[in-house]
Design a protein around this motif. Sequence first.
Motif, PDB file in Angstrom:
ATOM      1  N   PHE A  30       0.854  -1.177   0.000  1.00 37.24           N
ATOM      2  CA  PHE A  30       0.000   0.000   0.000  1.00 37.24           C
ATOM      3  C   PHE A  30       0.895   1.234   0.000  1.00 37.24           C
ATOM      4  N   LYS A  31       0.334   2.345  -0.451  1.00 32.04           N
ATOM      5  CA  LYS A  31       1.123   3.560  -0.627  1.00 32.04           C
ATOM      6  C   LYS A  31       1.189   4.357   0.676  1.00 32.04           C
ATOM      7  N   VAL A  32       2.399   4.728   1.074  1.00 37.54           N
ATOM      8  CA  VAL A  32       2.612   5.630   2.199  1.00 37.54           C
ATOM      9  C   VAL A  32       3.076   6.999   1.695  1.00 37.54           C
ATOM     10  N   TYR A  33       3.893   7.006   0.648  1.00 38.98           N
ATOM     11  CA  TYR A  33       4.369   8.215  -0.003  1.00 38.98           C
ATOM     12  C   TYR A  33       4.278   8.022  -1.523  1.00 38.98           C
ATOM     13  N   GLU A  34       4.219   9.130  -2.239  1.00 38.65           N
ATOM     14  CA  GLU A  34       4.396   9.068  -3.680  1.00 38.65           C
ATOM     15  C   GLU A  34       5.849   8.708  -3.976  1.00 38.65           C
ATOM     16  N   VAL A  35       6.102   8.116  -5.132  1.00 36.26           N
ATOM     17  CA  VAL A  35       7.452   7.647  -5.469  1.00 36.26           C
ATOM     18  C   VAL A  35       8.464   8.783  -5.387  1.00 36.26           C
ATOM     19  N   THR A  86       4.628   6.953  12.879  1.00 32.01           N
ATOM     20  CA  THR A  86       3.321   7.329  13.414  1.00 32.01           C
ATOM     21  C   THR A  86       2.353   7.766  12.318  1.00 32.01           C
ATOM     22  N   ARG A  87       2.729   7.676  11.059  1.00 34.90           N
ATOM     23  CA  ARG A  87       1.865   8.142   9.978  1.00 34.90           C
ATOM     24  C   ARG A  87       0.539   7.392   9.983  1.00 34.90           C
ATOM     25  N   PRO A  88      -0.584   8.100   9.748  1.00 34.33           N
ATOM     26  CA  PRO A  88      -1.886   7.428   9.736  1.00 34.33           C
ATOM     27  C   PRO A  88      -1.967   6.278   8.737  1.00 34.33           C
ATOM     28  N   THR A 153       8.756  -0.656   4.780  1.00 31.19           N
ATOM     29  CA  THR A 153       8.569   0.372   3.757  1.00 31.19           C
ATOM     30  C   THR A 153       9.765   0.398   2.830  1.00 31.19           C
ATOM     31  N   ALA A 154       9.515   0.395   1.538  1.00 32.66           N
ATOM     32  CA  ALA A 154      10.582   0.495   0.536  1.00 32.66           C
ATOM     33  C   ALA A 154      10.997   1.956   0.397  1.00 32.66           C
ATOM     34  N   PHE A 155      12.250   2.261   0.737  1.00 33.23           N
ATOM     35  CA  PHE A 155      12.786   3.595   0.526  1.00 33.23           C
ATOM     36  C   PHE A 155      13.384   3.721  -0.880  1.00 33.23           C
ATOM     37  N   THR A 156      13.707   2.574  -1.497  1.00 35.67           N
ATOM     38  CA  THR A 156      14.212   2.531  -2.873  1.00 35.67           C
ATOM     39  C   THR A 156      13.456   1.407  -3.589  1.00 35.67           C
ATOM     40  N   GLU A 157      13.778   1.174  -4.844  1.00 40.64           N
ATOM     41  CA  GLU A 157      13.130   0.100  -5.592  1.00 40.64           C
ATOM     42  C   GLU A 157      13.437  -1.249  -4.938  1.00 40.64           C
ATOM     43  N   ALA A 158      12.386  -2.040  -4.721  1.00 38.01           N
ATOM     44  CA  ALA A 158      12.550  -3.386  -4.160  1.00 38.01           C
ATOM     45  C   ALA A 158      11.896  -4.357  -5.132  1.00 38.01           C
ATOM     46  N   ASN A 159      12.706  -5.054  -5.892  1.00 37.56           N
ATOM     47  CA  ASN A 159      12.189  -6.000  -6.881  1.00 37.56           C
ATOM     48  C   ASN A 159      13.072  -7.246  -6.895  1.00 37.56           C
ATOM     49  N   GLU A 160      12.803  -8.151  -7.813  1.00 41.93           N
ATOM     50  CA  GLU A 160      13.533  -9.418  -7.816  1.00 41.93           C
ATOM     51  C   GLU A 160      14.994  -9.254  -8.219  1.00 41.93           C
ATOM     52  N   GLU A 161      15.341  -8.144  -8.839  1.00 41.26           N
ATOM     53  CA  GLU A 161      16.731  -7.870  -9.187  1.00 41.26           C
ATOM     54  C   GLU A 161      17.497  -7.287  -8.001  1.00 41.26           C
ATOM     55  N   THR A 162      16.828  -6.421  -7.229  1.00 43.33           N
ATOM     56  CA  THR A 162      17.519  -5.733  -6.133  1.00 43.33           C
ATOM     57  C   THR A 162      17.373  -6.444  -4.793  1.00 43.33           C
ATOM     58  N   GLY A 163      16.586  -7.523  -4.718  1.00 44.40           N
ATOM     59  CA  GLY A 163      16.505  -8.303  -3.488  1.00 44.40           C
ATOM     60  C   GLY A 163      15.271  -8.040  -2.660  1.00 44.40           C
ATOM     61  N   ARG A 229       7.531  -0.335  -5.087  1.00 49.29           N
ATOM     62  CA  ARG A 229       8.116   0.923  -5.512  1.00 49.29           C
ATOM     63  C   ARG A 229       8.514   1.733  -4.287  1.00 49.29           C
ATOM     64  N   PRO A 230       9.417   2.717  -4.445  1.00 51.82           N
ATOM     65  CA  PRO A 230       9.732   3.594  -3.315  1.00 51.82           C
ATOM     66  C   PRO A 230       8.467   4.247  -2.766  1.00 51.82           C
TER      67      PRO A 230
END
Length: 318
Positions: A30-35, A86-88, A153-163, A229-230
């Motif tokens: 789910f989205k916490v921030y825009e990319v 603490t973000r909603p 939370t993904a701070f950078t791209e998290a995919n099958e290439e990056t682990g 995604r970030p």
Amino acid sequence: MSVTPTADRSFALSPEELKQFHEQGFIGPFKVYEVEEMRRIWRRERIQLMDRSMAVYQGHAAESGNTNISNYDRHLDSAVLADHITRPQIADRVSSVLGPDVLCWRSEFFPKYPGDEGTDWHQADTFANASGKPQILWPEGTEDFGGTITVWTAFTEANEETGCLQFIPGTHQTMFYDETKRMHYDPDRINHEKKKGVRRGFFGYDYRELQKDPDWEPDETQAVPMVMRPGEAILFWSTLMHASLPHAGRTQEMRLGFAGRYVPTSVRVYPDTDVVEEYGGSVSLERYGAVLVSGEDRYSHNRLATETTRGHAFKRRA
């Protein structure tokens, strides 16, 4: 002490989402921030986090930066991370599962650099897996519960290439590991082991040492990759079987995840513990405090933080 929840709890899980969560052990992403918002935040914050002068853990292990403990609880000296836990978008979903009174008892960074190994399949209930001593204890009478809710939370791209993370859905209700056993730390293991053809480790440990049945193997045919995604996050029980893939090294961008860990206020955090010893180092809990992110603390058996060490008060949700 109490935290007033938002009136509408805009991000609370729906009945359908709760049902899915209880069946699978996770919900999201789910989205916490825009990319681009997440990318801007991390470009700015990663420079600030290099300053450890106000970090709550100042022991040798934390200062050296070469042990996993150095990544713990930076929300206690970073205003950005204090706001994040603490973000909603996070707190509403967590309290949908745990009830209205919720603590964040730990946060951790999980960096994975180009060429780094993946993380072993594992589960965590009391988090005694590395130190041999329970770090969270649910009250008597709640034997059907255990573990913690992790929001990764993904701070950078998290995919099958990056682990990216991997989950085996539905495995959160049976523990396949005995955390009263002790794993043996050996930093020379890091990035030097293969398991079933995949480079995996556990920060200098071998999680297989905790298996109740030494011949048991997780059913990796059921594994699901958690591509994010970030700015996206995923919420899961720590007792869910989870792992991560290696960073293939075909991009020079690190994969960075930030995990907040949440429990009801009834849970005892670091019971009878003054020092955490794991991953080849130790840190004192003298300046530690859990953070009340929702509701109120009716138990008063955990030390709470009301502001960061840089004087930033934890956001109260009005």
